[in-house]
Scaffold this active site. Structure first.
Site, PDB file in Angstrom:
ATOM      1  N   ALA A 128       0.868  -1.173   0.000  1.00 31.33           N
ATOM      2  CA  ALA A 128       0.000   0.000   0.000  1.00 31.33           C
ATOM      3  C   ALA A 128       0.905   1.224   0.000  1.00 31.33           C
ATOM      4  O   ALA A 128       2.059   1.149   0.448  1.00 31.33           O
ATOM      5  CB  ALA A 128      -0.878  -0.013   1.240  1.00 31.33           C
ATOM      6  N   GLU A 158      -0.855  -9.274  -0.693  1.00 33.38           N
ATOM      7  CA  GLU A 158      -2.289  -9.464  -0.429  1.00 33.38           C
ATOM      8  C   GLU A 158      -3.091  -9.473  -1.733  1.00 33.38           C
ATOM      9  O   GLU A 158      -4.037 -10.242  -1.881  1.00 33.38           O
ATOM     10  CB  GLU A 158      -2.793  -8.376   0.530  1.00 33.38           C
ATOM     11  CG  GLU A 158      -2.248  -8.589   1.951  1.00 33.38           C
ATOM     12  CD  GLU A 158      -2.523  -7.428   2.882  1.00 33.38           C
ATOM     13  OE1 GLU A 158      -2.149  -6.289   2.518  1.00 33.38           O
ATOM     14  OE2 GLU A 158      -3.114  -7.640   3.949  1.00 33.38           O
ATOM     15  N   GLU A 210       4.322  -5.312   7.296  1.00 28.10           N
ATOM     16  CA  GLU A 210       3.560  -4.254   7.974  1.00 28.10           C
ATOM     17  C   GLU A 210       4.018  -3.972   9.402  1.00 28.10           C
ATOM     18  O   GLU A 210       4.015  -2.823   9.848  1.00 28.10           O
ATOM     19  CB  GLU A 210       2.059  -4.583   7.975  1.00 28.10           C
ATOM     20  CG  GLU A 210       1.363  -4.386   6.636  1.00 28.10           C
ATOM     21  CD  GLU A 210       1.473  -5.578   5.692  1.00 28.10           C
ATOM     22  OE1 GLU A 210       2.263  -6.501   5.959  1.00 28.10           O
ATOM     23  OE2 GLU A 210       0.762  -5.573   4.677  1.00 28.10           O
ATOM     24  N   GLY A 242       0.420  -4.993   0.784  1.00 28.09           N
ATOM     25  CA  GLY A 242      -0.751  -5.015  -0.098  1.00 28.09           C
ATOM     26  C   GLY A 242      -0.487  -5.700  -1.429  1.00 28.09           C
ATOM     27  O   GLY A 242      -1.409  -6.204  -2.066  1.00 28.09           O
TER      28      GLY A 242
HETATM   29  N1  COA Z   1       4.596   3.099  -0.576  1.00 28.50           N
HETATM   30  C1  COA Z   1       5.007   4.254  -1.128  1.00 28.50           C
HETATM   31  N2  COA Z   1       6.121   4.377  -1.836  1.00 28.50           N
HETATM   32  C2  COA Z   1       6.868   3.274  -1.997  1.00 28.50           C
HETATM   33  C3  COA Z   1       6.519   2.021  -1.455  1.00 28.50           C
HETATM   34  C4  COA Z   1       5.316   1.964  -0.725  1.00 28.50           C
HETATM   35  N3  COA Z   1       4.873   0.818  -0.183  1.00 28.50           N
HETATM   36  N4  COA Z   1       7.460   1.129  -1.758  1.00 28.50           N
HETATM   37  C5  COA Z   1       8.380   1.770  -2.489  1.00 28.50           C
HETATM   38  N5  COA Z   1       8.036   3.071  -2.640  1.00 28.50           N
HETATM   39  C6  COA Z   1       8.757   4.130  -3.355  1.00 28.50           C
HETATM   40  C7  COA Z   1       9.956   4.642  -2.554  1.00 28.50           C
HETATM   41  O1  COA Z   1       9.540   5.592  -1.591  1.00 28.50           O
HETATM   42  C8  COA Z   1      10.797   5.225  -3.645  1.00 28.50           C
HETATM   43  O2  COA Z   1      10.255   6.466  -4.025  1.00 28.50           O
HETATM   44  P1  COA Z   1      11.228   7.748  -4.261  1.00 28.50           P
HETATM   45  O3  COA Z   1      12.129   7.344  -5.386  1.00 28.50           O
HETATM   46  O4  COA Z   1      10.273   8.838  -4.637  1.00 28.50           O
HETATM   47  O5  COA Z   1      11.944   7.956  -2.982  1.00 28.50           O
HETATM   48  C9  COA Z   1      10.568   4.268  -4.823  1.00 28.50           C
HETATM   49  O6  COA Z   1       9.328   3.606  -4.522  1.00 28.50           O
HETATM   50  C10 COA Z   1      11.647   3.235  -4.976  1.00 28.50           C
HETATM   51  O7  COA Z   1      11.791   2.522  -3.760  1.00 28.50           O
HETATM   52  P2  COA Z   1      13.167   2.358  -2.969  1.00 28.50           P
HETATM   53  O8  COA Z   1      12.858   2.122  -1.519  1.00 28.50           O
HETATM   54  O9  COA Z   1      14.090   3.477  -3.291  1.00 28.50           O
HETATM   55  O10 COA Z   1      13.730   1.023  -3.640  1.00 28.50           O
HETATM   56  P3  COA Z   1      14.761  -0.013  -3.001  1.00 28.50           P
HETATM   57  O11 COA Z   1      15.179  -0.904  -4.098  1.00 28.50           O
HETATM   58  O12 COA Z   1      15.796   0.668  -2.209  1.00 28.50           O
HETATM   59  O13 COA Z   1      13.868  -0.877  -1.969  1.00 28.50           O
HETATM   60  C11 COA Z   1      11.917  -2.069  -1.212  1.00 28.50           C
HETATM   61  C12 COA Z   1      12.806  -1.698  -2.416  1.00 28.50           C
HETATM   62  C13 COA Z   1      10.703  -2.808  -1.778  1.00 28.50           C
HETATM   63  C14 COA Z   1      12.679  -3.024  -0.262  1.00 28.50           C
HETATM   64  C15 COA Z   1      11.489  -0.794  -0.448  1.00 28.50           C
HETATM   65  O14 COA Z   1      10.952   0.128  -1.384  1.00 28.50           O
HETATM   66  C16 COA Z   1      10.445  -1.019   0.627  1.00 28.50           C
HETATM   67  O15 COA Z   1      10.762  -1.540   1.713  1.00 28.50           O
HETATM   68  N6  COA Z   1       9.183  -0.595   0.380  1.00 28.50           N
HETATM   69  C17 COA Z   1       8.120  -0.637   1.339  1.00 28.50           C
HETATM   70  C18 COA Z   1       7.620  -2.036   1.522  1.00 28.50           C
HETATM   71  C19 COA Z   1       6.547  -2.082   2.580  1.00 28.50           C
HETATM   72  O16 COA Z   1       6.771  -1.881   3.754  1.00 28.50           O
HETATM   73  N7  COA Z   1       5.322  -2.397   2.145  1.00 28.50           N
HETATM   74  C20 COA Z   1       4.208  -2.575   3.009  1.00 28.50           C
HETATM   75  C21 COA Z   1       3.377  -1.355   3.035  1.00 28.50           C
HETATM   76  S1  COA Z   1       1.986  -1.607   4.097  1.00 28.50           S
END
Ligand code: COA
Length: 260
Positions: free
Chosen positions: A66, A115, A135, A112
């Site tokens: 999400a 999910e 989460e 999400g």
């Molecule tokens: N919501 C909003 N933005 C998100 C996102 C999310 N769930 N997941 C990734 N993004 C965005 C990042 O903020 C970043 O945006 P920016 O370039 O404007 O800063 C872009 O997507 C790229 O992500 P980034 O974190 O730089 O990539 P990475 O390769 O370093 O890491 C992940 C990849 C998937 C490990 C990391 O993005 C992450 O942990 N995301 C969240 C996962 C999460 O907790 N999901 C559950 C949500 S309830």
């Protein structure tokens, strides 16, 4: 509806819905959820669509969860509403769709994203995919059905470990857990998924839809799945698809189902 966050492509009787926010790793914001609802609903009503594939754009992510930036400031009421609305519009909606939905998990499927993949009727993953419910690292719990569907698919102990540790599993582990049915190289993912979709598309859409309802009945409170199976089995005998299927068999030809 004008779609800004998703793409829809038709390949004969297969519709491919692609979540298209690659710079945000296809994170599900409110607009994307609304567009997905509309797209699934439209494709489901279109009789020429026999199977829907849901995937993410880019090589990195299916859906990274999400959209955290949208809910970071939410109150208790807003949080509850977010989960309720999302489940109704997308996650429960997809699970109960008459048209088969296959998730082609092409990279990160987190929160999400996992999910959504779990709401699909089954999943196929690319070899680089990573899946998890992170989460609790944010101080929240899965809200789009993850606490219910993950134990259904992988068993309670594995689900508890994944949810509590927030660890990601790779696609081979996901296959061992029964979370995904197949693992294929990323470049082959769509072609492989379409191959399975084409097989499904040859079968009776009415029978498939009745089978989906019967299988899902096992996971619904207060509903006896065996009774739903008996009812839907009986109903099949009144369909044109049943007449066509049995006649084609007896005439030693391929059935041409109309979905009626
Ligand atoms: N919501 C909003 N933005 C998100 C996102 C999310 N769930 N997941 C990734 N993004 C965005 C990042 O903020 C970043 O945006 P920016 O370039 O404007 O800063 C872009 O997507 C790229 O992500 P980034 O974190 O730089 O990539 P990475 O390769 O370093 O890491 C992940 C990849 C998937 C490990 C990391 O993005 C992450 O942990 N995301 C969240 C996962 C999460 O907790 N999901 C559950 C949500 S309830």
């Amino acid at each position: 509806m004008n779609y800004e966050n998703i793409l829809i492509e038709k390949d004969n009787e297969i519709s491919i819905i692609t979540i298209n926010r690659p710079t945000k790793l296809n994170a599900l914001n409110k607009a994307t959820i609304e567009e997905l609802h509309h797209a699934f609903d439209t494709e489901d009503k279109d009789k020429s669509t026999r199977v829907i594939i849901i995937t993410g754009s880019g090589e990195k992510a299916f859906v990274a969860g999400a959209d955290i930036s949208e809910f970071a400031h939410f109150s208790v009421e807003e949080g509850g509403k977010l989960a309720a609305q999302g489940q109704k519009l997308l996650f429960d909606f997809v699970e109960n769709l008459s048209t088969p939905v296959i998730a082609a998990v092409n990279g990160f499927a987190l929160g999400g994203g996992l999910e959504l993949a779990m709401s699909a009727h089954f999943r196929i993953a690319s070899d680089n995919a990573k899946m998890g419910l992170p989460e609790v690292t944010l101080g929240v719990i899965p809200g789009y059905g993850g606490t219910q569907r993950l134990p259904q698919l992988v068993g309670k102990g594995r689900a508890m470990e994944m949810i509590m540790s927030a660890s990601m599993i790779d696609s081979e582990t996901a296959k061992n857990y029964g979370l995904v049915n197949h693992v294929v190289p990323q470049v082959k993912l769509l072609e492989f998924t379409k191959g399975i979709a084409s097989k499904i598309a040859k079968n009776s859409p009415v029978a498939i839809s009745n089978a989906i309802t019967a299988v899902n009945a096992n996971y619904k409170d207060g509903i006896n799945g065996y009774e739903i199976e008996i009812k839907n089995f009986g109903k099949s005998f009144g369909t044109a698809d049943f007449k066509e299927g049995t006649t084609a068999f007896l005439e030693k030809r391929k059935a041409d189902f109309k979905g009626e």
